[in-house]
Scaffold this active site. Sequence first.
Site, PDB file in Angstrom:
ATOM      1  N   TYR A 145       0.819  -1.277   0.199  1.00 23.41           N
ATOM      2  CA  TYR A 145       0.049   0.087   0.083  1.00 23.41           C
ATOM      3  C   TYR A 145       0.885   1.304  -0.035  1.00 23.41           C
ATOM      4  O   TYR A 145       0.306   2.262  -0.336  1.00 23.41           O
ATOM      5  CB  TYR A 145      -0.898   0.134   1.374  1.00 23.41           C
ATOM      6  CG  TYR A 145      -1.896  -1.070   1.222  1.00 23.41           C
ATOM      7  CD1 TYR A 145      -2.148  -1.865   0.206  1.00 23.41           C
ATOM      8  CD2 TYR A 145      -2.471  -1.263   2.481  1.00 23.41           C
ATOM      9  CE1 TYR A 145      -3.092  -2.965   0.434  1.00 23.41           C
ATOM     10  CE2 TYR A 145      -3.566  -2.284   2.916  1.00 23.41           C
ATOM     11  CZ  TYR A 145      -3.713  -3.276   1.700  1.00 23.41           C
ATOM     12  OH  TYR A 145      -4.364  -4.301   1.847  1.00 23.41           O
TER      13      TYR A 145
ATOM     14  N   HIS B  67       0.323 -11.795   2.322  1.00 23.78           N
ATOM     15  CA  HIS B  67      -0.729 -10.801   1.418  1.00 23.78           C
ATOM     16  C   HIS B  67      -1.609 -11.807   0.574  1.00 23.78           C
ATOM     17  O   HIS B  67      -2.830 -11.917   0.515  1.00 23.78           O
ATOM     18  CB  HIS B  67      -0.102  -9.764   0.776  1.00 23.78           C
ATOM     19  CG  HIS B  67      -1.041  -8.430   0.782  1.00 23.78           C
ATOM     20  ND1 HIS B  67      -0.729  -7.429   0.489  1.00 23.78           N
ATOM     21  CD2 HIS B  67      -2.407  -8.639   0.491  1.00 23.78           C
ATOM     22  CE1 HIS B  67      -1.512  -6.474   0.446  1.00 23.78           C
ATOM     23  NE2 HIS B  67      -2.704  -7.283   0.309  1.00 23.78           N
TER      24      HIS B  67
END
Length: 276
Positions: free
Chosen positions: A48, A106
């Site tokens: 991110y 992730h």
Amino acid sequence: MANQIPNITLHDGLTIPKVGFGTYRLNGNDGVQAIDNGYRLIDTAYNYENEGTIGEAVRRSSTPREQLLITSKLPGRYHHYDKAVTTIQESLYRANLDYYDLYLIHWPNPIQDVYVEAWQALIDAKRWGYIRSIGVCNFLPNHLERLKKETGVLPTINQIELHPFFNQEEQRKWHQDHQIVTESWSPLARTNDVLDHPVLQEIAKNHNRTVSQIILRWHYQLDAIAIPKSATPSRQLENISIFDFELSNEEMSIINQLSKADGRMKDQDPAVYEEF
Ligand SMILES: NC(=O)c1ccc[n+]([C@@H]2O[C@H](COP(=O)([O-])OP(=O)(O)OC[C@H]3O[C@@H](n4cnc5c(N)ncnc54)[C@H](OP(=O)(O)O)[C@@H]3O)[C@@H](O)[C@H]2O)c1
């Protein structure tokens, strides 16, 4: 305090809030008031590119660091053991934190097939004190079984796509049977088609609540930790003002009936989808 969020204890003993704050696409100063608005569990990721912002928000907030639960995530391109270890260190340096409370893989990326090495790196990083609790995202039961078989350690949390159009009933059951806590990503389905859904609007009207609050209460009653993202301070507060009403069993079941087998937002089936 009105927005006091109840807690849950993970199988390794770490206690965390049952609603958290998502930060995908929140960079710079956007969203930094979330901690002051009552959030304690914050969800970031290496990919991110806002671990720096999260660290800064932690330092600027009047809430002591030890009351905050900061999560980050290991990207698919760094699953090999040595790379995973240096990425965890890099994540810490970016945020200028001494430790993460939670660190998750992730995506499993099963075609690349290196996630067991990544998991071993997380196990070791926990032992070295970089991380307090280790988990995954988007792992299917067969991926989780492999972690157990090859390392003996199951994740504390699996963060998965979960919203009224995709309620993950079987996966949630599997987690429950293995003491894994379910965390819901895109809990509001990024608000695509949910906010004006007539069934949800009707339930919201009956409770004098917003549709977002109904959905987030539904996650809470499913025992899934929702991590709604909002850059808007009033929505941040709205999204955690859900602990003073209850959905009936019938309402829960009506919302569950909105789920579809192909209800994923972007067809990201972890059996085949890979993210790096
Ligand atoms: N592990 C993974 O693979 C994975 C994948 C996706 C997401 N995630 C995590 O999950 C978090 C949440 O998911 P998400 O960001 O995809 O979607 P989401 O939380 O379902 O929805 C975010 C959207 O909803 C709007 N919103 C929030 N509260 C609202 C309210 N009360 N009323 C109206 N609109 C509202 C936000 O607008 P404003 O911001 O403009 O208020 C934003 O556009 C992410 O931020 C990230 O941390 C993880």
